[in-house]
Design a protein around this motif. Sequence first.
Motif, PDB file in Angstrom:
ATOM      1  N   ASP A   1      42.395  30.815  44.222  1.00 31.85           N
ATOM      2  CA  ASP A   1      41.132  30.461  44.880  1.00 31.85           C
ATOM      3  C   ASP A   1      40.086  31.544  44.628  1.00 31.85           C
ATOM      4  OD1 ASP A   1      39.577  28.774  46.829  1.00 31.85           O
ATOM      5  OD2 ASP A   1      39.616  30.644  47.961  1.00 31.85           O
ATOM      6  N   PHE A   2      40.481  32.818  44.743  1.00 35.70           N
ATOM      7  CA  PHE A   2      39.563  33.927  44.475  1.00 35.70           C
ATOM      8  C   PHE A   2      39.122  33.911  43.013  1.00 35.70           C
ATOM      9  CE2 PHE A   2      38.487  38.228  43.214  1.00 35.70           C
ATOM     10  CZ  PHE A   2      37.725  38.698  44.277  1.00 35.70           C
ATOM     11  N   LEU A   3      40.083  33.740  42.118  1.00 35.70           N
ATOM     12  CA  LEU A   3      39.807  33.778  40.684  1.00 35.70           C
ATOM     13  C   LEU A   3      38.837  32.681  40.263  1.00 35.70           C
ATOM     14  CD1 LEU A   3      40.593  35.134  37.968  1.00 35.70           C
ATOM     15  CD2 LEU A   3      42.476  33.510  37.813  1.00 35.70           C
ATOM     16  N   ASN A   4      38.979  31.503  40.852  1.00 38.38           N
ATOM     17  CA  ASN A   4      38.098  30.391  40.506  1.00 38.38           C
ATOM     18  C   ASN A   4      36.642  30.678  40.853  1.00 38.38           C
ATOM     19  OD1 ASN A   4      40.212  28.818  39.523  1.00 38.38           O
ATOM     20  ND2 ASN A   4      40.582  27.837  41.498  1.00 38.38           N
TER      21      ASN A   4
ATOM     22  N   TYR B   1      51.096  33.635  47.964  1.00 42.97           N
ATOM     23  CA  TYR B   1      50.117  34.649  47.573  1.00 42.97           C
ATOM     24  C   TYR B   1      49.326  34.178  46.352  1.00 42.97           C
ATOM     25  CZ  TYR B   1      48.152  39.221  46.390  1.00 42.97           C
ATOM     26  OH  TYR B   1      47.292  40.255  46.099  1.00 42.97           O
ATOM     27  N   ALA B   2      49.988  33.514  45.431  1.00 42.73           N
ATOM     28  CA  ALA B   2      49.330  33.048  44.210  1.00 42.73           C
ATOM     29  C   ALA B   2      48.227  32.042  44.506  1.00 42.73           C
ATOM     30  CB  ALA B   2      50.357  32.437  43.259  1.00 42.73           C
ATOM     31  N   GLU B   3      48.381  31.251  45.564  1.00 40.75           N
ATOM     32  CA  GLU B   3      47.354  30.265  45.896  1.00 40.75           C
ATOM     33  C   GLU B   3      46.059  30.959  46.323  1.00 40.75           C
ATOM     34  OE1 GLU B   3      47.574  26.919  45.286  1.00 40.75           O
ATOM     35  OE2 GLU B   3      49.365  27.715  44.290  1.00 40.75           O
ATOM     36  N   GLY B   4      46.179  32.020  47.116  1.00 40.79           N
ATOM     37  CA  GLY B   4      44.992  32.773  47.510  1.00 40.79           C
ATOM     38  C   GLY B   4      44.327  33.418  46.318  1.00 40.79           C
ATOM     39  N   TYR B   5      45.153  33.915  45.406  1.00 40.82           N
ATOM     40  CA  TYR B   5      44.620  34.532  44.185  1.00 40.82           C
ATOM     41  C   TYR B   5      43.876  33.512  43.338  1.00 40.82           C
ATOM     42  CZ  TYR B   5      44.595  36.262  39.372  1.00 40.82           C
ATOM     43  OH  TYR B   5      44.221  36.607  38.104  1.00 40.82           O
TER      44      TYR B   5
ATOM     45  N   CYS C   1      33.965  39.446  47.023  1.00 39.89           N
ATOM     46  CA  CYS C   1      34.616  40.600  47.641  1.00 39.89           C
ATOM     47  C   CYS C   1      33.837  41.053  48.867  1.00 39.89           C
ATOM     48  CB  CYS C   1      34.741  41.739  46.634  1.00 39.89           C
ATOM     49  SG  CYS C   1      35.411  43.265  47.330  1.00 39.89           S
ATOM     50  N   GLY C   2      32.508  41.081  48.740  1.00 39.25           N
ATOM     51  CA  GLY C   2      31.679  41.479  49.869  1.00 39.25           C
ATOM     52  C   GLY C   2      31.839  40.567  51.063  1.00 39.25           C
TER      53      GLY C   2
ATOM     54  N   ILE D   1      41.032  40.540  37.035  1.00 41.47           N
ATOM     55  CA  ILE D   1      41.032  40.091  38.425  1.00 41.47           C
ATOM     56  C   ILE D   1      42.442  40.116  39.000  1.00 41.47           C
ATOM     57  CG2 ILE D   1      40.446  38.201  39.992  1.00 41.47           C
ATOM     58  CD1 ILE D   1      38.026  39.537  38.818  1.00 41.47           C
ATOM     59  N   CYS D   2      43.458  39.950  38.139  1.00 41.92           N
ATOM     60  CA  CYS D   2      44.833  39.945  38.643  1.00 41.92           C
ATOM     61  C   CYS D   2      45.258  41.318  39.155  1.00 41.92           C
ATOM     62  CB  CYS D   2      45.811  39.432  37.589  1.00 41.92           C
ATOM     63  SG  CYS D   2      46.052  40.520  36.170  1.00 41.92           S
ATOM     64  N   CYS D   3      44.475  42.355  38.875  1.00 42.72           N
ATOM     65  CA  CYS D   3      44.715  43.677  39.459  1.00 42.72           C
ATOM     66  C   CYS D   3      43.725  43.966  40.585  1.00 42.72           C
ATOM     67  CB  CYS D   3      44.603  44.758  38.389  1.00 42.72           C
ATOM     68  SG  CYS D   3      45.872  44.674  37.108  1.00 42.72           S
ATOM     69  N   ALA D   4      42.500  43.473  40.456  1.00 39.44           N
ATOM     70  CA  ALA D   4      41.491  43.692  41.497  1.00 39.44           C
ATOM     71  C   ALA D   4      41.883  42.997  42.795  1.00 39.44           C
ATOM     72  CB  ALA D   4      40.134  43.189  41.013  1.00 39.44           C
ATOM     73  N   TYR D   5      42.377  41.781  42.694  1.00 38.80           N
ATOM     74  CA  TYR D   5      42.742  41.040  43.909  1.00 38.80           C
ATOM     75  C   TYR D   5      43.881  41.711  44.671  1.00 38.80           C
ATOM     76  CZ  TYR D   5      43.993  37.091  46.922  1.00 38.80           C
ATOM     77  OH  TYR D   5      44.286  36.288  48.008  1.00 38.80           O
ATOM     78  N   PRO D   6      44.964  42.136  44.018  1.00 33.19           N
ATOM     79  CA  PRO D   6      46.030  42.830  44.763  1.00 33.19           C
ATOM     80  C   PRO D   6      45.579  44.136  45.408  1.00 33.19           C
ATOM     81  CG  PRO D   6      46.905  42.000  42.701  1.00 33.19           C
ATOM     82  CD  PRO D   6      45.413  41.809  42.651  1.00 33.19           C
ATOM     83  N   GLU D   7      44.695  44.887  44.759  1.00 35.40           N
ATOM     84  CA  GLU D   7      44.247  46.123  45.400  1.00 35.40           C
ATOM     85  C   GLU D   7      43.392  45.822  46.620  1.00 35.40           C
ATOM     86  OE1 GLU D   7      42.145  48.302  42.335  1.00 35.40           O
ATOM     87  OE2 GLU D   7      40.192  47.687  43.135  1.00 35.40           O
ATOM     88  N   MET D   8      42.622  44.744  46.557  1.00 35.53           N
ATOM     89  CA  MET D   8      41.798  44.357  47.697  1.00 35.53           C
ATOM     90  C   MET D   8      42.666  43.899  48.867  1.00 35.53           C
ATOM     91  SD  MET D   8      38.907  41.335  47.969  1.00 35.53           S
ATOM     92  CE  MET D   8      40.167  40.056  47.884  1.00 35.53           C
ATOM     93  N   THR D   9      43.619  43.012  48.594  1.00 38.12           N
ATOM     94  CA  THR D   9      44.468  42.510  49.675  1.00 38.12           C
ATOM     95  C   THR D   9      45.342  43.617  50.247  1.00 38.12           C
ATOM     96  OG1 THR D   9      46.125  41.762  48.055  1.00 38.12           O
ATOM     97  CG2 THR D   9      44.497  40.143  48.808  1.00 38.12           C
TER      98      THR D   9
END
Length: 458
Positions: free
Chosen positions: A31-34, A25-29, A46-47, A265-273
């Motif tokens: 990639d998003f964060l970068n 899961y951290a790898e996907g995060y 996100c869109g 982002i560490c909270c935005a990404y989990p809510e999105m997934t």
Amino acid sequence: MDYEYKRKNVFKEADEKKTEEIFSYAEGYKDFLNKAKTERDAAEICGKLAAEKGYTPYTFGEKLKAGDKRIYVNHDKTVFLIKAGSGDVAKEGIRIMGAHVDSPRLDLKPHPLYEAQGLAMFKTHYYGGIKKYQWTTIPLALHGVIYKKGGERVDLNVGDDEGDPVFYITDLLPHLSAEQNGLTLGKAIKAESLNALVGCIPDKNVDEKDEKNAVKSLALKLMHEKYGTCEEDFTCAELCLVPAGKARDVGFDRGLISAYAHDDICCAYPEMTALFESDASPRTCVAIFADKEEVGSDGITGMNSRVILDVINAVAASMGADPVATRYSSLCVSADVTAGYDPNYPEVFEKRNSCYINGGAAVQKYTGSAGKRATNDAPAEVVAKIRDILDGAGVIWQTGELGKVDAGGGGTIAKFISYIGIETIDMGLPVLSMHAPYEIISKADLYEMHLAMKAFCK
């Protein structure tokens, strides 16, 4: 029965399968964060991901039915992901998750470019709560947009790719820092000295009378050649400097992540997934990527505007429900980070009421400062609801405060959502070095936040 409250360590509790899930899961995060270093970056990515999951643009006034998935983007900075369920929203309410996607940084001023003693510089105005000394002598990337005459938009992202140049703010050499060393951390670096180097080569074709601006002239010429811009276009731009580089694993065991913009982002990404994985849930859910939290949530894209009220009211009405009844039946998690206990600075933490790295999702009844000023203090009934949701799903979680009572404090978007009658509580991740150019989180806490948001959506 054990009546004593005991903290858990996610990595210690995890079996081999869950440990693999945490790291995957951290790898996907990462990639998003970068790709999501600013609110505009985050809204765009996100869109794209939402579109891949079947989300289509939402228009105010349209009717929603169970199974519909919509995305509403406010001025390219704030995103609402809407998943319509089959339940009665007037009675069951909407499950709302709200994280912010803006982070502390250095914005360029409206007239940023100047030359001094043969060096071209950008003038900056810091955005959000920073320690100014942390932003010197690190590689910086330029992100943002410029609008040219006629309305054409130009997107800039310079400094994050391996072959890109970076930008840089100087600091005094130790040999000449006798006076600076006697100043406090807050005064040693002045805001008006956070000027970034952008060039040093003079334009050989300038007139003799313009030689004092020859380096600035070449910088403008290079920008014009690549982007078609002129100096006046800076006044119609939103450009900022953020730390260059990508997220990196920390430690021999790789259990931690160092990166810019963990907050939030560490909270935005989990809510999105979590929302993407909740298609089978009958609940109506909304995930928010909010802007302007770091500067008070004001403005047209902040949660202190009418946008949250209008979206929730519109969703309720489009599903045939009374908007007021819907809001008062709804439940929101303000998904934001908190201070992780740092053994290097124990004097500002109260051990019994701190959140710890690897302790799981961090629930906070209140934030604010000193005497709970400027906070949403969630009622005990709301905390109890969240406890039942998390415990029922086997989520590892913890609770605490943001440091000792008079050590400082902070706030989130929670109070703005509770203003409109929605029960709201804060929950996020503990972070080390919050608001620094590079922050630290635990991969285990990140994954546990994802599991918490999944349980919340069910």
